[in-house]
Structures are given as structure tokens and as C-alpha cells.
Design a protein around this motif. Structure first.
Motif, PDB file in Angstrom:
ATOM      1  N   PHE A  24       0.816  -1.208   0.000  1.00 29.14           N
ATOM      2  CA  PHE A  24       0.000   0.000   0.000  1.00 29.14           C
ATOM      3  C   PHE A  24       0.850   1.259   0.000  1.00 29.14           C
ATOM      4  CE2 PHE A  24      -3.438  -2.823   1.681  1.00 29.14           C
ATOM      5  CZ  PHE A  24      -4.283  -2.653   0.600  1.00 29.14           C
ATOM      6  N   LEU A  25       1.982   1.243   0.682  1.00 28.76           N
ATOM      7  CA  LEU A  25       2.877   2.404   0.646  1.00 28.76           C
ATOM      8  C   LEU A  25       3.450   2.611  -0.758  1.00 28.76           C
ATOM      9  CD1 LEU A  25       4.850   2.150   3.996  1.00 28.76           C
ATOM     10  CD2 LEU A  25       3.290   3.962   3.283  1.00 28.76           C
ATOM     11  N   MET A  26       3.851   1.529  -1.409  1.00 24.86           N
ATOM     12  CA  MET A  26       4.376   1.628  -2.759  1.00 24.86           C
ATOM     13  C   MET A  26       3.302   2.155  -3.719  1.00 24.86           C
ATOM     14  SD  MET A  26       6.086  -1.291  -5.160  1.00 24.86           S
ATOM     15  CE  MET A  26       4.539  -2.125  -5.420  1.00 24.86           C
ATOM     16  N   LEU A  27       2.096   1.659  -3.572  1.00 23.92           N
ATOM     17  CA  LEU A  27       0.996   2.123  -4.407  1.00 23.92           C
ATOM     18  C   LEU A  27       0.705   3.603  -4.182  1.00 23.92           C
ATOM     19  CD1 LEU A  27      -1.107   1.052  -6.436  1.00 23.92           C
ATOM     20  CD2 LEU A  27      -2.631   0.698  -4.498  1.00 23.92           C
ATOM     21  N   PHE A  28       0.726   4.027  -2.931  1.00 26.25           N
ATOM     22  CA  PHE A  28       0.492   5.434  -2.614  1.00 26.25           C
ATOM     23  C   PHE A  28       1.550   6.329  -3.250  1.00 26.25           C
ATOM     24  CE2 PHE A  28       1.626   9.005   0.144  1.00 26.25           C
ATOM     25  CZ  PHE A  28       0.468   9.753   0.046  1.00 26.25           C
ATOM     26  N   PHE A  29       2.822   5.946  -3.140  1.00 29.34           N
ATOM     27  CA  PHE A  29       3.884   6.774  -3.704  1.00 29.34           C
ATOM     28  C   PHE A  29       3.864   6.780  -5.228  1.00 29.34           C
ATOM     29  CE2 PHE A  29       5.898   6.192   0.536  1.00 29.34           C
ATOM     30  CZ  PHE A  29       5.902   7.531   0.879  1.00 29.34           C
ATOM     31  N   LEU A  30       3.468   5.690  -5.848  1.00 29.18           N
ATOM     32  CA  LEU A  30       3.334   5.677  -7.305  1.00 29.18           C
ATOM     33  C   LEU A  30       2.239   6.621  -7.763  1.00 29.18           C
ATOM     34  CD1 LEU A  30       3.779   1.921  -8.247  1.00 29.18           C
ATOM     35  CD2 LEU A  30       5.182   3.827  -8.984  1.00 29.18           C
ATOM     36  N   ILE A  31       1.108   6.592  -7.103  1.00 32.52           N
ATOM     37  CA  ILE A  31       0.007   7.483  -7.466  1.00 32.52           C
ATOM     38  C   ILE A  31       0.372   8.930  -7.178  1.00 32.52           C
ATOM     39  CG2 ILE A  31      -2.376   8.124  -6.914  1.00 32.52           C
ATOM     40  CD1 ILE A  31      -2.922   5.124  -6.518  1.00 32.52           C
ATOM     41  N   THR A  34       2.739  10.425  -9.845  1.00 29.82           N
ATOM     42  CA  THR A  34       2.156  10.756 -11.140  1.00 29.82           C
ATOM     43  C   THR A  34       1.313  12.014 -11.072  1.00 29.82           C
ATOM     44  OG1 THR A  34       0.260   9.319 -10.742  1.00 29.82           O
ATOM     45  CG2 THR A  34       2.124   8.366 -11.921  1.00 29.82           C
ATOM     46  N   VAL A  35       0.786  12.321  -9.908  1.00 27.76           N
ATOM     47  CA  VAL A  35      -0.047  13.518  -9.756  1.00 27.76           C
ATOM     48  C   VAL A  35       0.810  14.769  -9.712  1.00 27.76           C
ATOM     49  CG1 VAL A  35      -1.642  14.703  -8.203  1.00 27.76           C
ATOM     50  CG2 VAL A  35      -1.934  12.279  -8.668  1.00 27.76           C
ATOM     51  N   THR A  36       1.908  14.715  -9.000  1.00 27.82           N
ATOM     52  CA  THR A  36       2.781  15.878  -8.905  1.00 27.82           C
ATOM     53  C   THR A  36       3.680  15.946 -10.120  1.00 27.82           C
ATOM     54  OG1 THR A  36       4.455  14.651  -7.691  1.00 27.82           O
ATOM     55  CG2 THR A  36       2.799  15.811  -6.392  1.00 27.82           C
ATOM     56  N   ASN A  37       4.000  17.153 -10.530  1.00 29.31           N
ATOM     57  CA  ASN A  37       4.856  17.360 -11.697  1.00 29.31           C
ATOM     58  C   ASN A  37       6.204  17.881 -11.210  1.00 29.31           C
ATOM     59  OD1 ASN A  37       5.972  17.825 -14.153  1.00 29.31           O
ATOM     60  ND2 ASN A  37       4.385  19.186 -14.891  1.00 29.31           N
ATOM     61  N   PRO A  38       7.249  17.084 -11.257  1.00 28.37           N
ATOM     62  CA  PRO A  38       8.537  17.544 -10.748  1.00 28.37           C
ATOM     63  C   PRO A  38       9.228  18.541 -11.668  1.00 28.37           C
ATOM     64  CG  PRO A  38       8.759  15.363 -11.668  1.00 28.37           C
ATOM     65  CD  PRO A  38       7.291  15.720 -11.719  1.00 28.37           C
ATOM     66  N   ASN A  39       8.736  18.722 -12.896  1.00 36.99           N
ATOM     67  CA  ASN A  39       9.382  19.633 -13.836  1.00 36.99           C
ATOM     68  C   ASN A  39       8.930  21.070 -13.667  1.00 36.99           C
ATOM     69  OD1 ASN A  39      10.680  17.438 -14.956  1.00 36.99           O
ATOM     70  ND2 ASN A  39       9.071  17.076 -16.434  1.00 36.99           N
ATOM     71  N   VAL A  40       7.991  21.317 -12.782  1.00 35.93           N
ATOM     72  CA  VAL A  40       7.475  22.664 -12.588  1.00 35.93           C
ATOM     73  C   VAL A  40       8.425  23.431 -11.676  1.00 35.93           C
ATOM     74  CG1 VAL A  40       5.585  24.012 -11.637  1.00 35.93           C
ATOM     75  CG2 VAL A  40       5.096  21.951 -12.914  1.00 35.93           C
ATOM     76  N   ILE A  41       8.781  24.622 -12.115  1.00 32.67           N
ATOM     77  CA  ILE A  41       9.630  25.488 -11.317  1.00 32.67           C
ATOM     78  C   ILE A  41       8.767  26.619 -10.786  1.00 32.67           C
ATOM     79  CG2 ILE A  41      11.622  27.022 -11.338  1.00 32.67           C
ATOM     80  CD1 ILE A  41      12.698  25.372 -13.675  1.00 32.67           C
ATOM     81  N   LYS A  42       8.713  26.737  -9.478  1.00 35.80           N
ATOM     82  CA  LYS A  42       7.910  27.795  -8.883  1.00 35.80           C
ATOM     83  C   LYS A  42       8.770  29.050  -8.762  1.00 35.80           C
ATOM     84  CE  LYS A  42       4.840  24.721  -6.563  1.00 35.80           C
ATOM     85  NZ  LYS A  42       3.911  24.527  -5.512  1.00 35.80           N
ATOM     86  N   LEU A  43       8.253  30.128  -9.295  1.00 36.17           N
ATOM     87  CA  LEU A  43       8.987  31.384  -9.290  1.00 36.17           C
ATOM     88  C   LEU A  43       8.195  32.445  -8.556  1.00 36.17           C
ATOM     89  CD1 LEU A  43      10.089  31.523 -13.024  1.00 36.17           C
ATOM     90  CD2 LEU A  43      11.461  30.836 -11.092  1.00 36.17           C
TER      91      LEU A  43
END
Length: 131
Positions: A24-31, A34-43
Motif C-alpha cells: 500500500f505504501l508503494m501504491l500510494f507513492f506511485l500514485i 504521477t499527480v505531482t509534476n517535478p518539472n514545474v519550477i515555482k517562481l
């Protein structure tokens, strides 16, 4: 003294519950990944008192197989296109033309429209369909 006959207690650990938790922890982190976008740079953008923004506008220009031109679904002639585009250019600082051309139209007719856009320093994008 019969030491061999004694039964020693065996320690057992049941890991089936821990396997469920790890799944369940692995499933939670996979989901969650995919929801968060690591390529977004907050300025933190600077603020302005004047409040002017650069407006970007797109204009559609369609050319049918019988060389009828439509600028934003309004019929125009080839000679009227520069005047109409000038009016659109005054409304928006950055203007982009999205060009829809029938595939049977000769390339020379498309080049004429591209020349008009180049002379007026307007970006031109040729629209295509996906296969």
C-alpha cells in the motif's frame, strides 16, 4: 541429562501484514508521483503597479480548395488580408496566424500568405491533422 531430546522454542516472525503495508505504501507513492509534476519550477514573479500585460492573440486564416480565404471565419480576399491583419496587430502586441490550408492548394498560394506574414513580422503556424 537428555539435552538432545529437549525442544528449543523457535522464534517466528509473521511478515504477511508487513507485506500488505509495504504494498500500500508503494501504491500510494506511485500514485502521488504521477499527480505531482517535478518539472514545474515555482517562481516568485515581480509585481508591477502599471498592470500592463503582453497580450497574445491567435488569428485563424483558412484557405479552401477553390482559393477562398476566411480570416476568423469572415470571408476576405487576398488583397484585404494585410489590412485586416494590421487591425488585429493593433489590438494585440504578439499576433500569431494559424493557417488552415486544404491539401490540394498549390504551394505558391501558401507562400503568398507566408510572405504577407513575414513582411508584417507576424508569427505563422501551419495547422495539420494527426494521422
Amino acid at each position: 541429562m537428555n539435552l538432545k531430546g529437549r525442544k528449543r522454542p523457535h522464534a517466528e516472525i509473521h511478515t504477511s501484514a508487513m507485506n500488505d503495508i509495504m504494498f500500500f505504501l508503494m501504491l500510494f507513492f506511485l500514485i502521488a508521483s504521477t499527480v505531482t509534476n517535478p518539472n514545474v519550477i515555482k517562481l516568485m514573479l515581480p509585481k508591477s503597479d502599471s498592470g500592463q500585460s503582453v497580450s497574445k492573440k491567435t488569428v485563424t486564416l483558412s484557405v479552401t480548395h477553390d482559393l477562398k480565404y476566411e480570416l476568423n471565419k469572415q470571408p476576405v480576399t487576398l488583397e484585404e488580408i494585410p489590412n485586416r491583419l494590421t487591425a488585429f496587430q493593433q489590438q494585440a502586441q504578439e499576433l500569431t496566424i494559424v493557417l488552415y490550408v486544404d491539401k490540394t492548394v498549390a504551394i505558391q498560394d501558401v507562400v503568398q500568405i507566408m510572405d504577407i506574414a513575414n513582411k508584417m513580422a507576424i508569427k505563422l503556424v501551419l495547422a495539420t491533422e494527426q494521422k
